[in-house]
Design a protein around this motif. Sequence first.
Motif, PDB file in Angstrom:
ATOM      1  N   ARG A   1      -5.105  -2.156  -0.606  1.00 21.09           N
ATOM      2  CA  ARG A   1      -5.558  -3.550  -0.620  1.00 21.09           C
ATOM      3  C   ARG A   1      -5.421  -4.204  -1.995  1.00 21.09           C
ATOM      4  O   ARG A   1      -5.538  -5.426  -2.119  1.00 21.09           O
ATOM      5  CB  ARG A   1      -7.005  -3.628  -0.137  1.00 21.09           C
ATOM      6  CG  ARG A   1      -7.146  -3.469   1.375  1.00 21.09           C
ATOM      7  CD  ARG A   1      -6.550  -4.665   2.098  1.00 21.09           C
ATOM      8  NE  ARG A   1      -6.624  -4.548   3.546  1.00 21.09           N
ATOM      9  CZ  ARG A   1      -5.578  -4.304   4.327  1.00 21.09           C
ATOM     10  NH1 ARG A   1      -4.380  -4.132   3.779  1.00 21.09           N
ATOM     11  NH2 ARG A   1      -5.706  -4.245   5.633  1.00 21.09           N
ATOM     12  N   GLN A   2      -5.186  -3.426  -3.030  1.00 16.47           N
ATOM     13  CA  GLN A   2      -4.973  -4.003  -4.350  1.00 16.47           C
ATOM     14  C   GLN A   2      -3.630  -4.703  -4.460  1.00 16.47           C
ATOM     15  O   GLN A   2      -3.454  -5.571  -5.310  1.00 16.47           O
ATOM     16  CB  GLN A   2      -5.069  -2.919  -5.419  1.00 16.47           C
ATOM     17  CG  GLN A   2      -6.451  -2.301  -5.543  1.00 16.47           C
ATOM     18  CD  GLN A   2      -6.517  -1.227  -6.618  1.00 16.47           C
ATOM     19  OE1 GLN A   2      -5.623  -1.116  -7.456  1.00 16.47           O
ATOM     20  NE2 GLN A   2      -7.576  -0.441  -6.603  1.00 16.47           N
ATOM     21  N   SER A   3      -2.683  -4.337  -3.581  1.00 10.82           N
ATOM     22  CA  SER A   3      -1.346  -4.907  -3.708  1.00 10.82           C
ATOM     23  C   SER A   3      -0.783  -5.464  -2.409  1.00 10.82           C
ATOM     24  O   SER A   3       0.117  -6.292  -2.441  1.00 10.82           O
ATOM     25  CB  SER A   3      -0.374  -3.843  -4.250  1.00 10.82           C
ATOM     26  OG  SER A   3      -0.335  -2.718  -3.373  1.00 10.82           O
ATOM     27  N   LYS A   4      -1.312  -5.041  -1.260  1.00 11.22           N
ATOM     28  CA  LYS A   4      -0.733  -5.460   0.014  1.00 11.22           C
ATOM     29  C   LYS A   4      -1.817  -5.801   1.025  1.00 11.22           C
ATOM     30  O   LYS A   4      -2.932  -5.292   0.954  1.00 11.22           O
ATOM     31  CB  LYS A   4       0.167  -4.361   0.588  1.00 11.22           C
ATOM     32  CG  LYS A   4       1.508  -4.216  -0.119  1.00 11.22           C
ATOM     33  CD  LYS A   4       2.467  -3.382   0.720  1.00 11.22           C
ATOM     34  CE  LYS A   4       3.854  -3.399   0.115  1.00 11.22           C
ATOM     35  NZ  LYS A   4       4.839  -2.689   0.988  1.00 11.22           N
TER      36      LYS A   4
ATOM     37  N   THR B   1       3.173   1.687   0.129  1.00  8.83           N
ATOM     38  CA  THR B   1       3.411   0.833  -1.029  1.00  8.83           C
ATOM     39  C   THR B   1       4.888   0.494  -1.181  1.00  8.83           C
ATOM     40  O   THR B   1       5.252  -0.629  -1.551  1.00  8.83           O
ATOM     41  CB  THR B   1       2.901   1.512  -2.314  1.00  8.83           C
ATOM     42  OG1 THR B   1       1.507   1.818  -2.165  1.00  8.83           O
ATOM     43  CG2 THR B   1       3.078   0.606  -3.521  1.00  8.83           C
TER      44      THR B   1
END
Length: 228
Positions: free
Chosen positions: A67-70, A41
Amino acid sequence: MRILVIEDELKLAEYLRRGLSEEGYVVDVAHTGIDGLHMATEVDYDLLVLDGMLPGIDGLAVLAALRQSKQTLVLMLTARGQVEDRVRGLQSGADDYLVKPFAFSELVARIQVLLRRAGGARGHGEASSLRMADLEVDLIRRKATRAGQRLDLTAKEFNLLSLLLRRQGEVLSRTELAEQVWDMNFDSETNVVEVAVRRLRSKLDQPFERPLLHTVRGMGYVLEAREP
């Protein structure tokens, strides 16, 4: 190219770190899911090699949270080899899935394919190749040419040239080069940077009329096309 290996088996993690480093990648290692997720992250990695069975939180949980941010490339490396396990991993967002035990050559080939596909699919962001004057570096195929001639570079020389080219015109210190290319704390008694720069210069500049790699006394090194 920078890779994060998230693997709790210490011997295997070290084997992967050493092997991928010899292939020319900068490699970080995490041994738990929590540590791996935090590193993934906080740092922009080109690819993750992710074990499915990890202490704390397992690989699928790491993948789901990531997968929520990248959209970092993820190659899952796990002993879970049933069809439903592979399907679950791919549906959770993994870009590829390799079952243990595995051949290291296959792992490297799969990494190269993923990076090549990502480079070809980019419409923006970091380019898959870099250019300056008559110098061209292909980051995916890891090939450098000058005036159409192939430069026979070692893995570290290629990484050094790529870093200098990414930041062309900027003076980079010996300390920064040591940290970025060799992933090591700088030791003033070590001349590894000077030796590598000298070898790179012999291949990059000496056969050609116009030098590109310059020494800035007391500061470091810079790659730029200066006017003759």
